[in-house]
Design a protein around this motif. Structure first.
Motif, mmCIF file in Angstrom:
data_model
loop_
_atom_site.group_PDB
_atom_site.id
_atom_site.type_symbol
_atom_site.label_atom_id
_atom_site.label_comp_id
_atom_site.label_asym_id
_atom_site.label_seq_id
_atom_site.Cartn_x
_atom_site.Cartn_y
_atom_site.Cartn_z
ATOM 1 N N GLY A 1 91.579 19.528 36.728
ATOM 2 C CA GLY A 1 92.540 19.156 35.595
ATOM 3 C C GLY A 1 93.572 19.914 35.763
ATOM 4 N N GLU B 1 88.410 11.643 37.759
ATOM 5 C CA GLU B 1 89.262 11.398 36.577
ATOM 6 C C GLU B 1 88.654 12.017 35.273
ATOM 7 N N ALA C 1 89.961 15.053 32.880
ATOM 8 C CA ALA C 1 90.157 14.687 31.461
ATOM 9 C C ALA C 1 89.153 15.608 30.752
#
Lengths: 356, 302
Positions: free
Chosen positions: A280, A306, A310
């Protein structure tokens, strides 16, 4: 004998830096465990240091020492660096932990930053990256790509960082392939290309066809290429082994952190901190997916990356048991940082025992 | 665990130290202690790699490595034999020079790929089940190393030149009094040792790893030096020692990969334990086998 080569190179570096010599410019030191062109761990620290230097230009002075053995030699090198007027010293290998703490106690005005350790002090920060997040991606790819259902793992020393990597790789390999087995080989070194190559060969001989490495050189990839098996870049992209045998890579990017910390020294706002960033924050990068990975697998790992970035997915999410079968994490529970930082057990399904 | 693959891996792993050790044994038999094996190996590794990459021929790479390391070793010979410098210090210096020089030469070759060395397909022998792939499916350097051991053994035992070399190593004053050219014999032995170390280094960078990385021999030269002592300066002992060291390290890795429960620590230390035991036995017997003039400087009085 390596000590001499590093002294020679340090002398050359300080000569080169001599032109920009000024009294009140902060002096930033870096100590590396391998040569700065090892193609992996030490090279990436060095390159990040160079980016930091580029960012500040003549506002700082950079001193570096490479191939410093962990242990008593490190303490001597650090003392030497502190005596030569360094203001901030980055010690970039786990084994420098005790030497860093010892030397820091003797030089309270010098600030230290130790990579991947867990001991802090008034003037010692620790910083590390959540490599296990990257291991989730490479582990999943290994599980998806193995045809023999056996993946290999070259491990250096039995420290929490390495054990986290093995566990994370195995958990996600199993997500991709429920029948997968992992074979772990401990080689007690971060950098010994011949030994890394021998370990890779041993894993191939024992039936593994995808090998993950937690050591610093590109030797495992060279052997995998010859054998037509797969592997991953570790600490650096290792792009010279694209598109095969390298399928992807875990890239360490320390430059933003180095720039931030050196800025803190210039501003006089430096404080001891404990930093542990992952995908991140950009400290862990995932290299381009290459080679014959099926499209649906690429889609899965891209999504996984992803979600991790996140914060929607944690690589250590229950239900997970320890190797002996005892419960560790309940359904949906995620591991806390304390347990991860001191991890000294395998998860269920990993065979073998962790050396002492 | 598949014994065929295991023996094949052991042969690959043992070849570099075998080459370096047999060369060093000849050097020490002539009465010279060259501690620069590590430096000569790493120069061989980088020169072999660079030449093989440039010309595309691994065979030329091995040749170039042997020549380069022999030339480097002659600098040691010049210093110790003609200028009478201390052999221990000069040998250590040679290692440092080798490590530095190889890093300098090799910086352009990081990340490049070496042309692969073809496995020798011996007609007939390679087709034998089990033994074929185990013993007869290697590259020529593996056989060269074994042939070198046999040649050194025969040379030292049966030839006049071998006898002179041993005489020079046992007592250089007497050999000199008999009219033998002590310094010339030693220079030739040093060059031979250098060439062997260079071949060993090139084997690491061209076959075993195969790539160039700074510092890649990682102490193999020191193991070769230990093997010479372990072997009591006998060619057969060098062969056993090199295969023992190579064998144990490969078996250790394979046992781990196969998931056996033998403690890693025990296996890793076994070659060193055996060396200590052998040395104790040898010194208890009182005959260690070291050449009489080993490491002593020679200066012709007349």
């Amino acid at each position: 004998m390596k000590r001499r080569t590093l002294l020679a190179s340090a002398a050359a570096l300080s000569l080169a830096a001599g032109a920009a010599f000024a009294q009140d410019v902060p002096k930033i030191g870096f100590v590396y465990v391998g040569p700065v062109n090892d193609g992996g761990w030490s090279q990436h620290h060095h390159e990040s240091a160079m980016k930091m230097k580029e960012h500040f230009g003549d506002a700082i002075e950079l001193i570096e020492q490479e191939s410093v053995p962990e242990g008593a030699d490190a303490e001597r090198v650090l003392t030497q660096m502190a005596l030569s007027g360094a203001d901030l010293i980055f010690t970039t290998s786990f084994g420098y932990m005790d030497p860093t703490i010892n030397v820091a106690a003797k030089f309270p005005d010098v600030k230290f930053e130790h990579a991947t350790g867990y001991k802090t002090a008034e003037n010692v920060s620790v910083y590390s990256a959540r490599f296990y997040e990257g291991r989730a991606i490479t582990g999943y790819l290994a599980g998806a790509m193995t045809e023999t259902n056996k993946i290999g793992y070259i491990a250096s020393f039995p420290i929490p960082e390495v054990i986290r990597g093995i566990n994370s790789s195995y958990i996600h390999a199993k997500q991709a392939n429920p029948d997968v087995e992992i074979a772990v080989v401990w080689i007690s070194t971060w950098f010994d290309p011949a030994k890394e190559a021998d370990a890779t060969q041993a894993l191939l001989d024992q039936g593994a066809d995808v090998v993950l490495a937690h050591t610093d050189s590109t030797a495992p990839l060279a052997v995998l290429e010859k054998a037509g098996a797969y592997g991953f870049g570790q600490a650096a992209d290792m792009a010279e082994y694209k598109p095969e045998p390298r399928l992807s890579s875990i890239i360490d990017d320390w430059a933003p952190y180095y720039i931030e910390r050196v800025q803190a020294v210039i501003d006089g706002s430096w404080e001891s901190v404990n930093t542990w960033d992952g995908i991140g924050a950009g400290m862990v990068g995932i290299g381009e997916f290459t080679g014959p990975i099926p499209d649906d697998v690429v889609a899965t790992v891209t999504q996984m990356k992803e979600d991790i970035a996140a914060g929607d997915y944690h690589p250590f999410t229950g239900p997970l048991n320890k190797q002996d079968g005892s419960a560790w994490l309940a359904e949906g529970e995620v591991a806390d940082d304390g347990t991860l930082a001191g991890m000294d057990f395998y998860v269920e399904g990993v065979t073998g025992s962790i050396p002492n | 665990m598949d014994p065929v693959l295991l023996v094949a891996s052991i042969m690959v792993s043992a070849t570099p130290i075998l080459l370096a050790a047999i060369g060093e044994m000849v050097v020490e038999k002539s009465g010279v202690l060259n501690l620069g094996v590590e430096g000569m190996m790493i120069v061989g590794a980088v020169m072999g790699f660079a030449i093989a990459v440039t010309t595309g021929s691994p065979v030329l790479g091995f040749l170039g490595a042997a020549v380069a390391s022999a030339v480097l070793s002659l600098s040691f010979g010049l210093l110790t034999q003609y200028l009478l410098s201390n052999q221990v210090a000069t040998g250590l210096g040679l290692t440092l020079v080798g490590l530095g020089l190889s890093a300098l030469i090799g910086s352009n070759y990081e990340g490049q790929r070496a042309p692969s060395l073809a496995k020798l397909d011996i007609p007939g022998l390679g087709g034998i089940p089990v033994l074929g792939p185990m013993l007869f499916a290697h590259d020529f350097v593996v056989y060269l190393s074994l042939a070198l051991v046999a040649a050194v053994w025969a040379f030292l035992k049966y030839t006049r030149a071998g006898l002179i070399l041993r005489a020079v190593g046992e007592d250089h004053e007497s050999a000199h009094a008999l009219g033998y050219k002590v310094v010339r014999v030693r220079m030739l032995a040093i060059a031979f040792g250098g060439a062997c170390a260079g071949l060993g280094g090139a084997y690491v960078s061209l076959v075993r790893v195969p790539q160039w990385t700074e510092g890649m021999t990682a102490g193999a030269g020191w193991i070769a030096l230990a093997i010479v002592v372990f072997a009591s300066w006998r060619p057969l002992g060098v062969l056993i020692g090199a295969y023992l060291f190579g064998g144990v390290s490969v078996i250790q890795l394979n046992l781990q990969a196969a998931g056996t429960t033998v403690p890693v620590e025990l296996l890793s230390m076994s070659p060193y334990l055996i060396t200590i035991i052998v040395l104790v036995i040898i010194s208890a017997r009182g005959a260690h086998g070291a050449p009489g003039s080993l490491g002593r400087p020679f200066h012709a009085a007349s």
